[in-house]
Design a protein around this motif. Sequence first.
Motif, PDB file in Angstrom:
ATOM      1  N   LYS A 305       0.822  -1.223   0.000  1.00 21.82           N
ATOM      2  CA  LYS A 305       0.000   0.000   0.000  1.00 21.82           C
ATOM      3  C   LYS A 305       0.852   1.268   0.000  1.00 21.82           C
ATOM      4  N   ARG A 306       2.129   1.134   0.444  1.00 25.52           N
ATOM      5  CA  ARG A 306       2.996   2.308   0.500  1.00 25.52           C
ATOM      6  C   ARG A 306       3.535   2.663  -0.874  1.00 25.52           C
ATOM      7  N   ILE A 307       3.495   1.702  -1.792  1.00 23.32           N
ATOM      8  CA  ILE A 307       4.093   1.912  -3.128  1.00 23.32           C
ATOM      9  C   ILE A 307       3.056   1.755  -4.230  1.00 23.32           C
ATOM     10  N   ASP A 308       2.303   0.665  -4.190  1.00 24.59           N
ATOM     11  CA  ASP A 308       1.406   0.324  -5.313  1.00 24.59           C
ATOM     12  C   ASP A 308       0.104   1.112  -5.228  1.00 24.59           C
ATOM     13  N   GLU A 309      -0.472   1.326  -6.386  1.00 22.77           N
ATOM     14  CA  GLU A 309      -1.780   1.993  -6.445  1.00 22.77           C
ATOM     15  C   GLU A 309      -2.776   1.113  -7.166  1.00 22.77           C
ATOM     16  N   LEU A 310      -4.021   1.230  -6.780  1.00 21.14           N
ATOM     17  CA  LEU A 310      -5.083   0.493  -7.476  1.00 21.14           C
ATOM     18  C   LEU A 310      -5.306   1.135  -8.839  1.00 21.14           C
ATOM     19  N   GLY A 311      -5.600   0.308  -9.822  1.00 25.30           N
ATOM     20  CA  GLY A 311      -6.005   0.841 -11.129  1.00 25.30           C
ATOM     21  C   GLY A 311      -4.871   1.135 -12.061  1.00 25.30           C
TER      22      GLY A 311
END
Length: 311
Positions: A305-311
């Motif tokens: 969650k600190r690096i990746d983004e949804l979409g």
Amino acid sequence: MHNTYKQQSTSLPTKEERHKLFGSVDPGPKYKPTDKSEMPDLQNSKQDFLFSIDVVGINNVKHPIKVNSSLTPHEQTTIGTFTFSSSVARGSKGTNMSRFTEQLTKYSENGFTVDMETLKEFTQELAGRLKQNDAFVQVEFPWFFERKGPSSELAGMNHADAYITVSYSADTGFDIEAGLTGKITTLCPCSKEISEYSAHNQRGNVSMSVELSDDFDETTMDWKEALLEAAESNASARIHPVLKRPDEKMVTEQAYENPRFVEDMVRLVAADLYEYTFVEAFEVSCQNEESIHLHDAIATISFDKRIDELG
Ligand SMILES: Nc1nc2c(ncn2[C@@H]2O[C@H](COP(=O)(O)OP(=O)(O)OP(=O)(O)O)[C@@H](O)[C@H]2O)c(=O)[nH]1
């Protein structure tokens, strides 16, 4: 005492004679010291040993542990399988391996309750005992929980395989990871779609590893129950130890109403882990034991969650 269960026999040679018959010999002369203070301490020799070592220690250490749980039974004794290690500097020959199990014994004197706070304390203390800047502890254990049939409410015991790892460094502090593998039922959506009747199904193994947020408080939230719920609530059906006919009918129909591919499982579990505020990063894998193949179906998602983004 041990003679009380032995048959008095005159037809066999004595035990000592039997051992000699099979190769045992009398002890030879012994010259090396028997007093610990006079023994060489090879592992503590200091010299340039060419490389530092990232991980040295012991694994596959089995020991009884106590585990607390939000589900029944709230306290249980189970078997922990431990790995203990630390790094070793280039200038030191080795670690002091007896100190890992020595510390385990100390913690077990009054029953070793495995929770994150105790494991953090254990790991930091272990680094001190080893005279190292870092230490690593992993414990894996079968975690038992009561499960009732959906209609009869008849209870039995299920289990999932849980683990906790604690990495301690005097420079950077603690890193904690927890994980759980739970078993579920999946029913094949393709099979349901194409067949006039029925659908084949699988027993799925959902494995989750999570990095916990710094403010995670185990006293207010049982991570084991949360991970189990992420796996089971997204499955075609849950797995039960005791099912009467009305239960079996409910579970069978529920699975038919909720078909899942292995891909569906990892995506749905990932969505729940994404929503859990105490999870910073996760990996979820599913391995479905196919009933119409000899092979298994697998899928994995990793997300930070600190690096990746949804979409
Ligand atoms: N470092 C090291 N020790 C090993 C290895 N394999 C077995 N050992 C055992 O580790 C034990 C010694 O542990 P230590 O903790 O160094 O024992 P010690 O020096 O008497 O204990 P302290 O007084 O606490 O330093 C012996 O039984 C060794 O045989 C290995 O590959 N590396």
